[in-house]
Scaffold this motif. Structure first.
Motif, PDB file in Angstrom:
ATOM      1  N   LYS A 142       1.054  -1.113   0.256  1.00 18.32           N
ATOM      2  CA  LYS A 142       0.521  -0.138   0.367  1.00 18.32           C
ATOM      3  C   LYS A 142       1.223   1.728  -0.303  1.00 18.32           C
ATOM      4  O   LYS A 142       0.729   2.181  -0.790  1.00 18.32           O
ATOM      5  CB  LYS A 142      -1.723  -0.019   1.458  1.00 18.32           C
ATOM      6  N   LEU A 143       2.150   1.538   0.561  1.00 19.84           N
ATOM      7  CA  LEU A 143       2.497   2.517   0.162  1.00 19.84           C
ATOM      8  C   LEU A 143       3.462   2.358  -0.677  1.00 19.84           C
ATOM      9  O   LEU A 143       3.604   3.435  -1.107  1.00 19.84           O
ATOM     10  CB  LEU A 143       4.295   2.463   1.656  1.00 19.84           C
ATOM     11  N   GLY A 144       3.772   1.204  -0.810  1.00 17.55           N
ATOM     12  CA  GLY A 144       4.202   1.645  -2.654  1.00 17.55           C
ATOM     13  C   GLY A 144       3.557   2.258  -3.708  1.00 17.55           C
ATOM     14  O   GLY A 144       3.793   2.918  -4.587  1.00 17.55           O
ATOM     15  N   GLU A 145       1.843   1.302  -3.582  1.00 17.51           N
ATOM     16  CA  GLU A 145       0.822   2.020  -4.540  1.00 17.51           C
ATOM     17  C   GLU A 145       1.133   4.284  -4.223  1.00 17.51           C
ATOM     18  O   GLU A 145       0.724   4.297  -4.725  1.00 17.51           O
ATOM     19  CB  GLU A 145      -0.021   1.344  -3.803  1.00 17.51           C
ATOM     20  N   TYR A 146       0.901   4.058  -2.906  1.00 18.10           N
ATOM     21  CA  TYR A 146       0.616   5.395  -2.245  1.00 18.10           C
ATOM     22  C   TYR A 146       1.721   6.524  -3.207  1.00 18.10           C
ATOM     23  O   TYR A 146       1.520   7.216  -3.729  1.00 18.10           O
ATOM     24  CB  TYR A 146       0.831   5.586  -0.957  1.00 18.10           C
ATOM     25  N   LEU A 147       2.823   5.376  -3.211  1.00 18.01           N
ATOM     26  CA  LEU A 147       4.546   6.833  -3.171  1.00 18.01           C
ATOM     27  C   LEU A 147       3.823   6.468  -4.800  1.00 18.01           C
ATOM     28  O   LEU A 147       4.751   7.519  -5.628  1.00 18.01           O
ATOM     29  CB  LEU A 147       5.269   5.733  -2.619  1.00 18.01           C
ATOM     30  N   LYS A 148       4.223   5.453  -6.266  1.00 13.39           N
ATOM     31  CA  LYS A 148       3.766   5.673  -7.365  1.00 13.39           C
ATOM     32  C   LYS A 148       2.496   6.588  -7.579  1.00 13.39           C
ATOM     33  O   LYS A 148       2.797   7.248  -8.242  1.00 13.39           O
ATOM     34  CB  LYS A 148       3.595   3.978  -7.579  1.00 13.39           C
ATOM     35  N   GLU A 149       1.352   6.025  -7.176  1.00 12.08           N
ATOM     36  CA  GLU A 149       0.067   7.859  -7.331  1.00 12.08           C
ATOM     37  C   GLU A 149       0.559   8.831  -7.223  1.00 12.08           C
ATOM     38  O   GLU A 149       0.278   9.782  -7.984  1.00 12.08           O
ATOM     39  CB  GLU A 149      -0.681   7.610  -6.688  1.00 12.08           C
ATOM     40  N   LYS A 150       2.006   9.268  -5.827  1.00  6.78           N
ATOM     41  CA  LYS A 150       2.718  10.496  -5.440  1.00  6.78           C
ATOM     42  C   LYS A 150       3.043  10.846  -7.175  1.00  6.78           C
ATOM     43  O   LYS A 150       3.191  11.942  -7.453  1.00  6.78           O
ATOM     44  CB  LYS A 150       2.436  10.770  -4.332  1.00  6.78           C
ATOM     45  N   ARG A 151       4.027   9.647  -7.077  1.00  6.08           N
ATOM     46  CA  ARG A 151       4.909  10.396  -7.947  1.00  6.08           C
ATOM     47  C   ARG A 151       3.979  10.247  -9.688  1.00  6.08           C
ATOM     48  O   ARG A 151       4.722  11.282 -10.839  1.00  6.08           O
ATOM     49  CB  ARG A 151       5.971   9.129  -8.114  1.00  6.08           C
ATOM     50  N   GLU A 152       3.689   9.502  -9.496  1.00  4.11           N
ATOM     51  CA  GLU A 152       3.043  10.183 -11.290  1.00  4.11           C
ATOM     52  C   GLU A 152       1.758  11.039 -11.120  1.00  4.11           C
ATOM     53  O   GLU A 152       1.997  11.723 -12.503  1.00  4.11           O
ATOM     54  CB  GLU A 152       1.634   8.387 -11.800  1.00  4.11           C
ATOM     55  N   SER A 153       1.227  11.412 -10.435  1.00  3.91           N
ATOM     56  CA  SER A 153       0.704  12.859 -10.174  1.00  3.91           C
ATOM     57  C   SER A 153       1.476  14.119 -10.196  1.00  3.91           C
ATOM     58  O   SER A 153       1.083  15.135 -10.914  1.00  3.91           O
ATOM     59  CB  SER A 153      -0.301  12.767  -9.224  1.00  3.91           C
ATOM     60  N   GLN A 154       2.741  14.081 -10.404  1.00  6.09           N
ATOM     61  CA  GLN A 154       3.590  15.273 -10.989  1.00  6.09           C
ATOM     62  C   GLN A 154       4.373  14.593 -11.478  1.00  6.09           C
ATOM     63  O   GLN A 154       4.858  15.382 -11.876  1.00  6.09           O
ATOM     64  CB  GLN A 154       4.759  14.822  -9.378  1.00  6.09           C
ATOM     65  N   ASN A 155       3.058  14.116 -12.653  1.00 10.38           N
ATOM     66  CA  ASN A 155       4.712  13.639 -14.017  1.00 10.38           C
ATOM     67  C   ASN A 155       5.643  13.567 -13.829  1.00 10.38           C
ATOM     68  O   ASN A 155       6.536  13.660 -14.518  1.00 10.38           O
ATOM     69  CB  ASN A 155       3.855  14.756 -14.533  1.00 10.38           C
ATOM     70  N   LEU A 156       6.641  12.138 -13.036  1.00 10.56           N
ATOM     71  CA  LEU A 156       7.577  12.133 -12.820  1.00 10.56           C
ATOM     72  C   LEU A 156       7.529  10.803 -12.820  1.00 10.56           C
ATOM     73  O   LEU A 156       6.717   9.837 -12.768  1.00 10.56           O
ATOM     74  CB  LEU A 156       7.856  12.048 -11.064  1.00 10.56           C
ATOM     75  N   THR A 157       9.390  10.376 -13.146  1.00  9.29           N
ATOM     76  CA  THR A 157       9.657   9.242 -13.862  1.00  9.29           C
ATOM     77  C   THR A 157      10.246   8.110 -12.175  1.00  9.29           C
ATOM     78  O   THR A 157      10.924   9.569 -11.644  1.00  9.29           O
ATOM     79  CB  THR A 157      10.777   9.034 -15.041  1.00  9.29           C
ATOM     80  N   VAL A 167      13.450   2.890  -6.654  1.00  5.42           N
ATOM     81  CA  VAL A 167      12.798   3.321  -6.342  1.00  5.42           C
ATOM     82  C   VAL A 167      11.064   2.693  -6.744  1.00  5.42           C
ATOM     83  O   VAL A 167      10.196   2.326  -6.466  1.00  5.42           O
ATOM     84  CB  VAL A 167      12.510   5.250  -7.514  1.00  5.42           C
ATOM     85  N   SER A 168      11.902   1.876  -7.976  1.00  3.84           N
ATOM     86  CA  SER A 168      10.726   0.656  -8.118  1.00  3.84           C
ATOM     87  C   SER A 168      10.229  -0.263  -7.324  1.00  3.84           C
ATOM     88  O   SER A 168       9.535  -0.862  -7.322  1.00  3.84           O
ATOM     89  CB  SER A 168      11.526  -0.127  -9.801  1.00  3.84           C
ATOM     90  N   ASN A 169      11.650  -0.664  -6.506  1.00  2.00           N
ATOM     91  CA  ASN A 169      11.822  -1.721  -5.331  1.00  2.00           C
ATOM     92  C   ASN A 169      10.234  -1.382  -4.215  1.00  2.00           C
ATOM     93  O   ASN A 169       9.467  -2.085  -3.769  1.00  2.00           O
ATOM     94  CB  ASN A 169      12.779  -2.056  -4.934  1.00  2.00           C
ATOM     95  N   TRP A 170       9.859  -0.192  -4.205  1.00  2.00           N
ATOM     96  CA  TRP A 170       9.381   0.568  -3.000  1.00  2.00           C
ATOM     97  C   TRP A 170       7.866   0.602  -3.412  1.00  2.00           C
ATOM     98  O   TRP A 170       6.932   0.149  -3.007  1.00  2.00           O
ATOM     99  CB  TRP A 170       9.414   1.996  -2.165  1.00  2.00           C
ATOM    100  N   GLU A 171       8.008   1.004  -5.049  1.00  2.00           N
ATOM    101  CA  GLU A 171       6.481   1.300  -5.929  1.00  2.00           C
ATOM    102  C   GLU A 171       5.781   0.080  -6.271  1.00  2.00           C
ATOM    103  O   GLU A 171       4.146  -0.939  -5.837  1.00  2.00           O
ATOM    104  CB  GLU A 171       6.635   1.616  -6.976  1.00  2.00           C
ATOM    105  N   ARG A 172       6.824  -1.317  -5.816  1.00  2.00           N
ATOM    106  CA  ARG A 172       6.326  -2.761  -6.172  1.00  2.00           C
ATOM    107  C   ARG A 172       6.169  -3.038  -4.765  1.00  2.00           C
ATOM    108  O   ARG A 172       5.304  -4.378  -4.487  1.00  2.00           O
ATOM    109  CB  ARG A 172       7.099  -3.644  -6.796  1.00  2.00           C
ATOM    110  N   GLY A 173       6.327  -3.427  -3.539  1.00  2.00           N
ATOM    111  CA  GLY A 173       6.259  -3.155  -2.416  1.00  2.00           C
ATOM    112  C   GLY A 173       7.373  -4.415  -2.149  1.00  2.00           C
ATOM    113  O   GLY A 173       6.656  -4.539  -0.687  1.00  2.00           O
ATOM    114  N   LYS A 174       8.445  -4.387  -2.595  1.00  2.00           N
ATOM    115  CA  LYS A 174       9.461  -5.140  -2.133  1.00  2.00           C
ATOM    116  C   LYS A 174       9.935  -4.512  -1.017  1.00  2.00           C
ATOM    117  O   LYS A 174      10.655  -5.342  -0.119  1.00  2.00           O
ATOM    118  CB  LYS A 174      10.240  -5.065  -3.340  1.00  2.00           C
TER     119      LYS A 174
END
Length: 94
Positions: free
Chosen positions: A13-28, A43-50
């Motif tokens: 859930k934290l990973g999904e939250y961070l990904k959503e925030k990143r995408e809302s800022q139009n950041l890669t 960054v990928s590992n956080w967003e995938r919940g690893k």
């Protein structure tokens, strides 16, 4: 050691939250990695919940994504409550 499914359950859930925030800022993920001075794989590992970002990086993400302090506090309390309960063997209130 916990298996991958358990980790995903705790950090997903934290990973999904961070990904959503990143995408809302139009950041890669590369943009975020540069801003946080880390590898894009992290960054990928956080967003995938690893895993969860370390506290120093999380502070940078809060500023980068312009997340209100109270919002991230409430999110983390809810997210990590399950992890704490599970690891300490505390029975949840019903």
């Amino acid at each position: 050691m916990e298996n991958k499914t358990a980790l995903k359950q705790h950090f997903g859930k934290l990973g999904e939250y961070l990904k959503e925030k990143r995408e809302s800022q139009n950041l890669t993920q590369i943009d975020v990695a540069k801003a946080c001075q880390c590898k894009s794989q992290f960054v990928s590992n956080w967003e995938r919940g690893k895993c969860s970002p370390p506290w120093d990086i999380l502070k940078k993400l809060i500023k980068l994504y312009d997340i209100p302090e109270r919002q991230i506090f409430n999110f983390l309390m809810k997210e990590y409550e399950k992890l704490i309960i599970t690891n300490l063997g505390i029975k949840a209130k019903r």
